[in-house]
Structure formats: C-alpha cells, structure tokens
Write an enzyme that holds these catalytic residues in place. Structure first.
Site, PDB file in Angstrom:
ATOM      1  N   ASP A  45      12.702 -55.585 -30.451  1.00  0.00           N
ATOM      2  CA  ASP A  45      12.193 -56.392 -31.560  1.00  0.00           C
ATOM      3  C   ASP A  45      10.822 -55.853 -31.951  1.00  0.00           C
ATOM      4  O   ASP A  45       9.896 -55.830 -31.137  1.00  0.00           O
ATOM      5  CB  ASP A  45      12.098 -57.855 -31.120  1.00  0.00           C
ATOM      6  CG  ASP A  45      11.830 -58.802 -32.275  1.00  0.00           C
ATOM      7  OD1 ASP A  45      11.881 -58.347 -33.437  1.00  0.00           O
ATOM      8  OD2 ASP A  45      11.573 -59.987 -32.013  1.00  0.00           O
ATOM      9  N   ASP A  70      14.273 -55.295 -38.327  1.00  0.00           N
ATOM     10  CA  ASP A  70      13.288 -55.113 -37.258  1.00  0.00           C
ATOM     11  C   ASP A  70      13.777 -55.450 -35.860  1.00  0.00           C
ATOM     12  O   ASP A  70      12.974 -55.486 -34.925  1.00  0.00           O
ATOM     13  CB  ASP A  70      12.028 -55.925 -37.563  1.00  0.00           C
ATOM     14  CG  ASP A  70      12.327 -57.400 -37.790  1.00  0.00           C
ATOM     15  OD1 ASP A  70      13.506 -57.754 -37.939  1.00  0.00           O
ATOM     16  OD2 ASP A  70      11.364 -58.184 -37.833  1.00  0.00           O
ATOM     17  N   GLU A  71      15.069 -55.672 -35.659  1.00  0.00           N
ATOM     18  CA  GLU A  71      15.537 -55.930 -34.302  1.00  0.00           C
ATOM     19  C   GLU A  71      16.989 -55.512 -34.146  1.00  0.00           C
ATOM     20  O   GLU A  71      17.757 -55.479 -35.114  1.00  0.00           O
ATOM     21  CB  GLU A  71      15.354 -57.399 -33.910  1.00  0.00           C
ATOM     22  CG  GLU A  71      16.153 -58.378 -34.730  1.00  0.00           C
ATOM     23  CD  GLU A  71      16.044 -59.797 -34.203  1.00  0.00           C
ATOM     24  OE1 GLU A  71      16.130 -60.001 -32.977  1.00  0.00           O
ATOM     25  OE2 GLU A  71      15.883 -60.703 -35.034  1.00  0.00           O
TER      26      GLU A  71
END
Length: 372
Positions: free
Chosen positions: A23, A117-118
C-alpha cells in the site's frame, strides 16, 4: 506479530500461501510533494478547495490535524488552516502506478490490484526463486523508493485479510509480518474498526452488543452473528479467527463503483441538490479513477425523508472514460427528477456495467462507499 526488520525468514508451514499486501503511503499527496519540493513537509490535500470541494487524499502532515479523504474541503480547512490544496493529476498517478506494478510483476504474475496505490501479491512461487515473502516485500519497497522516490508500506502473511491488516500496522514506510499460528492472536487485539468493511455505524452497533475488539468478536458463535449481522456474519466469524481462503486473482471484475452521502439535514431545493451533486461527482470519480473502472451505466440514488429509496439510471453504448461525461450524465439524471416530491436525506451515484476493474476489497456484496 513480527517486525520484518528483525528477520527475513518467513517460517511458512507446508501448504500455506505467501501473501504480500503493498500500500503506497498517502499516494496522491506524496506524488504532489515529490514533484513540488515546496510542498514537502507541509500539510497537503489533493482535491477541490471550493465550498463544495472534497478531499481525495491527504498527506501525513495533514492527517495529524484530522484531515481525511472524502472530507468536505471546508471541514478540512477548518481543521488545518494552513492546508494546501492541489488539483488531482490522475494521468500522473496512473503513470506512477504502472511503474509500481511492473516492479510487482518482476517477482510474480499473481498480482491483484485493488486501486492505483495498492495490490495483493501471491509469492508462494516467486519468479526469482527468493523463497522468502518477507525478503521479497523488502526488495519491492526498496525498488519502489529507488524508481519512484515514493514510500510504500507492506504486510506479509499467509492470507489476504491478515496481509492487508499488517500493511497498515506500521505506516508510513513500514512493514509487518504475521506468521502462521499468529493470526488469531493478532486479530484478537485489534479494535473492531480495523476490520475491513466495519464502518462507523457498524462499529457503533457492535459496541452496543459488547463487541469492541477482535477477541470480543471471536467469542460469538456463527448463529448469534447471523442473527445480528445477516450475510456479513460469515466474514466476521472467519476474520475474528484470522481465516481467509480467498486466492489472489490477477483479473477480476467488480459489479459497480459508487458512493453516497447522507446529509446532516434534509435537502429539497434544486440549488442545494445541484451543489451536492457536484460534491458527489468529485469524490465518486476519484473512486472510479483509483479503481481504474470504466463502465456504461450511471445510476442516481436518493432516499426520501420517509426512507423510501428512488433510483434512476442511464446506459450509454460505450464505456465512460472522462469525468466530464460522467458528470454530465449525473447532472442530467438529477434534472429529470426535479422538483422532488419531498426532501431527501441521502444521494448517491454509481457506475456499473464495468469493463475493466480490480476486485472489490470490502467484504460486502457491493462497492458502494459512504462519503461521510
């Protein structure tokens, strides 16, 4: 629980998977701080600063003041008077995300992106033959820093639920490992709000039922949980014991992405509803961009003061690829129902008939998110 800095051995038992959840730290805001040195070390929010604007992301400097994503910009500014707003640059965020995913795929093809983003990675059989999930996670974080000048946090464990919880444990720029045999004990000490899918209202309900931690939840049998939480019970029962059998899937389609807002007071005037629509468009399009979702149907949902739910939808013949098109459809749907027969207490927008997406991480049957 083990901190990854203490050891680089995983200790996986035979037959258990090696799962990493990566993350990025305050991704959008961190990109802005990277690209503009004057913003470094300062409280930054990505989003609109107008009266109806909404925070899409906040730097850690801003979070210290209580600024959070999906918060109205006026509220964020009140909490942090020195807050600096930056317009979102999703083209840049997507480009950086592609760099990061290339790093993931250097180690495994089993990559399940949840958003820009993860992502989850299954490194049970990693391409480079490293063997240690902890070592792979360390290398990935180093590679991300070297290639993007950004930091990432990671969680390492033997299932997705625990890996995701672990990635949040030592943020920012940290790592946590939950080993086989440690899952139930680790979860027992967690506040119930840390369980994915348990929102503020759910946590309040659980508190009324005497459930404050994962340990409290683990004392409840499945029949009791089903009586109080319906279809959500099975997830809660397994999560309280650190159990998650979901595989990492490199490709999966969710049904919809959306968001809704419950008002502090009922709204009825056209001007107020139009302003609120702009607010919802901003934040929902942020969710859509994060999920890299493209769909053909936009649905407007409203809940009247008598709690009756009304919805209206429009489907187009090709995927909606721009915020402008999404916004135009949302506005048109609202205009079709004005004036309203009575005030409303909730409004939401959803994009469905998706063509490309990651898996919905929330353990719920839909991808609808509360905006406040």
């Amino acid at each position: 629980m083990s901190d990854a800095k203490d050891t680089d051995e995983d200790g996986e038992a035979d037959g258990l998977r090696k799962i990493i959840h990566v993350d990025m730290d305050a991704f959008f805001a961190s990109v802005e701080q990277r690209d503009n040195p004057e913003l470094r070390g300062k409280p930054v929010a990505v989003g609109g600063s107008s009266g109806r604007g909404v925070v899409a992301a906040a730097s850690y400097e801003a979070r210290k003041f209580g600024v959070r994503s999906a918060m109205p910009s006026v509220t964020a500014k009140r909490k942090c008077p020195d807050l600096i707003f930056c317009k979102s640059r999703f083209d840049v965020y997507r480009e950086v995300s592609q760099q990061i995913r290339a790093i993931f795929r250097h180690h495994t093809d089993l990559v399940e992106p949840l958003s820009l983003d993860e992502a989850y990675l299954d490194v049970t059989e990693d391409k480079l033959g490293i063997g240690s999930a902890t070592r792979i996670a360390e290398l990935i974080r180093q590679e991300i820093r070297a290639k993007t000048k950004l930091t990432a946090s990671a969680g390492v464990s033997y299932n997705k639920f625990l890996a995701k919880i672990a990635s949040d444990q030592n943020k920012p720029d940290g790592m946590c490992v939950i080993r086989p045999g440690e899952g139930a004990q680790f979860v027992a000490g967690l506040p119930i709000r840390r369980f994915h899918g348990v929102g503020p209202k759910g946590a309040e309900k659980m508190a009324r039922l005497g459930i404050e931690t994962g340990g409290d939840l683990a004392t409840k049998d499945i029949e009791w949980l089903r009586a109080h939480f319906g279809s959500f019970a099975d997830y809660l029962y397994r999560a309280a014991r650190g159990i998650d059998l979901r595989p990492v899937r490199s490709s999966r389609i969710r049904k919809s992405v959306g968001g809704e807002r419950t008002f502090s007071r009922d709204l009825s005037s056209g001007s107020e509803l139009r302003e609120t629509m702009e607010d919802i468009i901003d934040i929902v399009w942020g969710y859509i961009e994060r999920a890299e979702a493209r769909g053909r149907t936009v649905t407007l949902k409203m809940k009247y003061t008598d709690f009756q739910i009304f919805s209206r939808a429009k489907t187009v013949d090709r995927a909606i690829t721009s915020k402008e098109e999404f916004a135009a459809i949302g506005r048109a749907l609202l205009e079709e129902v004005l004036p309203l027969p009575m005030p409303i207490r909730l409004m939401g927008l959803t994009l469905s008939k998706l063509e490309r997406d990651g898996e919905d991480e929330a353990p719920r049957p839909d991808a609808q998110l509360s905006l406040l």
